[in-house]
Design a protein around this motif. Structure first.
Motif, PDB file in Angstrom:
ATOM      1  N   LEU A 142      22.078 -10.817   7.454  1.00 25.45           N
ATOM      2  CA  LEU A 142      22.033  -9.663   6.571  1.00 25.45           C
ATOM      3  C   LEU A 142      20.640  -9.060   6.620  1.00 25.45           C
ATOM      4  CD1 LEU A 142      23.865  -8.229   4.433  1.00 25.45           C
ATOM      5  CD2 LEU A 142      22.663  -9.593   2.725  1.00 25.45           C
ATOM      6  N   LYS A 144      18.061  -5.968   5.050  1.00 24.01           N
ATOM      7  CA  LYS A 144      17.898  -5.092   3.888  1.00 24.01           C
ATOM      8  C   LYS A 144      16.939  -3.963   4.208  1.00 24.01           C
ATOM      9  CE  LYS A 144      17.176  -6.561  -0.375  1.00 24.01           C
ATOM     10  NZ  LYS A 144      16.740  -7.387  -1.521  1.00 24.01           N
ATOM     11  N   SER A 156      22.799  -4.626   4.281  1.00 26.07           N
ATOM     12  CA  SER A 156      23.274  -4.896   2.923  1.00 26.07           C
ATOM     13  C   SER A 156      23.527  -3.584   2.179  1.00 26.07           C
ATOM     14  CB  SER A 156      22.270  -5.756   2.159  1.00 26.07           C
ATOM     15  OG  SER A 156      21.111  -5.015   1.868  1.00 26.07           O
ATOM     16  N   THR A 161      23.194  -6.484  -3.181  1.00 28.37           N
ATOM     17  CA  THR A 161      22.786  -7.448  -2.161  1.00 28.37           C
ATOM     18  C   THR A 161      23.554  -8.754  -2.290  1.00 28.37           C
ATOM     19  OG1 THR A 161      20.596  -6.458  -2.169  1.00 28.37           O
ATOM     20  CG2 THR A 161      20.795  -8.600  -1.126  1.00 28.37           C
ATOM     21  N   SER A 164      26.986  -8.297  -0.796  1.00 30.09           N
ATOM     22  CA  SER A 164      26.840  -8.198   0.663  1.00 30.09           C
ATOM     23  C   SER A 164      26.590  -9.568   1.264  1.00 30.09           C
ATOM     24  CB  SER A 164      25.673  -7.282   1.033  1.00 30.09           C
ATOM     25  OG  SER A 164      25.809  -6.020   0.467  1.00 30.09           O
ATOM     26  N   ARG A 165      25.675 -10.315   0.657  1.00 30.60           N
ATOM     27  CA  ARG A 165      25.333 -11.648   1.136  1.00 30.60           C
ATOM     28  C   ARG A 165      26.546 -12.579   1.029  1.00 30.60           C
ATOM     29  NH1 ARG A 165      21.040 -12.952  -1.986  1.00 30.60           N
ATOM     30  NH2 ARG A 165      19.681 -11.807  -0.585  1.00 30.60           N
TER      31      ARG A 165
END
Length: 188
Positions: A142, A144, A156, A161, A164-165
């Motif tokens: 991932l 950012k 992300s 976040t 997404s993670r």
């Protein structure tokens, strides 16, 4: 004392009636829910494998996985259902993988309870489409605030976040389990 006994009896009767009603509704709805979940799973199998025409479930894998075939009965890859924890609760995904487990064809979110407007962006094409053709080797990473620059990177969602993670972790864990299953089968 008589009034207390009357209140307890009334509440007990209401509890028995409510519990019985819930049980009847559950018995009536459970088969319909199972049919709808099976239909949703089947729909997702073919969404992550657009060239798929039929599938068969791989039994005794320890998780839900399907081998997908095209119209000529040639293997199109795998569709696996895998879940994990998100920000608000459980996220359940359908992950499409190539036959050699080296490419993700697509992902579909089957269940989620993420924050509306932020975490629910995992359902939207800008995020989901990043997984189309993604290489899960050695694992998905991932990033950012920058565009992905490697074939195993996903950007992300700003403000989400954790969601997404969570999706990246679920996909990585599912792919690792499938690879372990394939290695186990190959060594037999």
């Amino acid at each position: 004392m008589k009034q207390v006994v009357h209140i307890i009896a009334t509440l007990t009767l209401i509890g028995v009636i409510a519990g019985g009603s819930l049980s009847l509704v559950n018995n009536w709805g459970a088969p319909r829910i199972a049919i709808n979940q099976k239909a949703e799973t089947e729909r997702a199998i073919f969404l992550v494998h657009l060239d798929g025409k039929k599938y068969e479930e791989i039994k005794n894998a320890g998780f839900e996985i399907y081998k997908v075939f095209d119209e000529t009965d040639k293997s199109a890859g795998y569709s696996l259902v895998y879940s994990g924890n998100g920000f608000q609760g459980k996220i359940k995904l359908m992950i499409g993988l190539s036959d050699d487990i080296n490419k993700i064809t697509s992902i579909e979110v089957l269940e989620q309870s993420e924050t509306p407007g932020l975490g629910t962006k995992i359902l939207e094409p800008p995020y989901k489409d990043q997984y189309n053709g993604l290489t899960p080797t050695p694992s998905i990473k991932l990033v950012k605030g920058i565009k992905p620059s490697n074939p195993n990177e996903v950007q992300s969602i700003t403000g989400a976040t954790i969601s997404s993670r969570a999706v990246v972790t679920i996909v990585n864990d599912g792919v690792a389990k499938l690879r372990a299953l394939e290695n186990k089968e190959a060594s037999k």
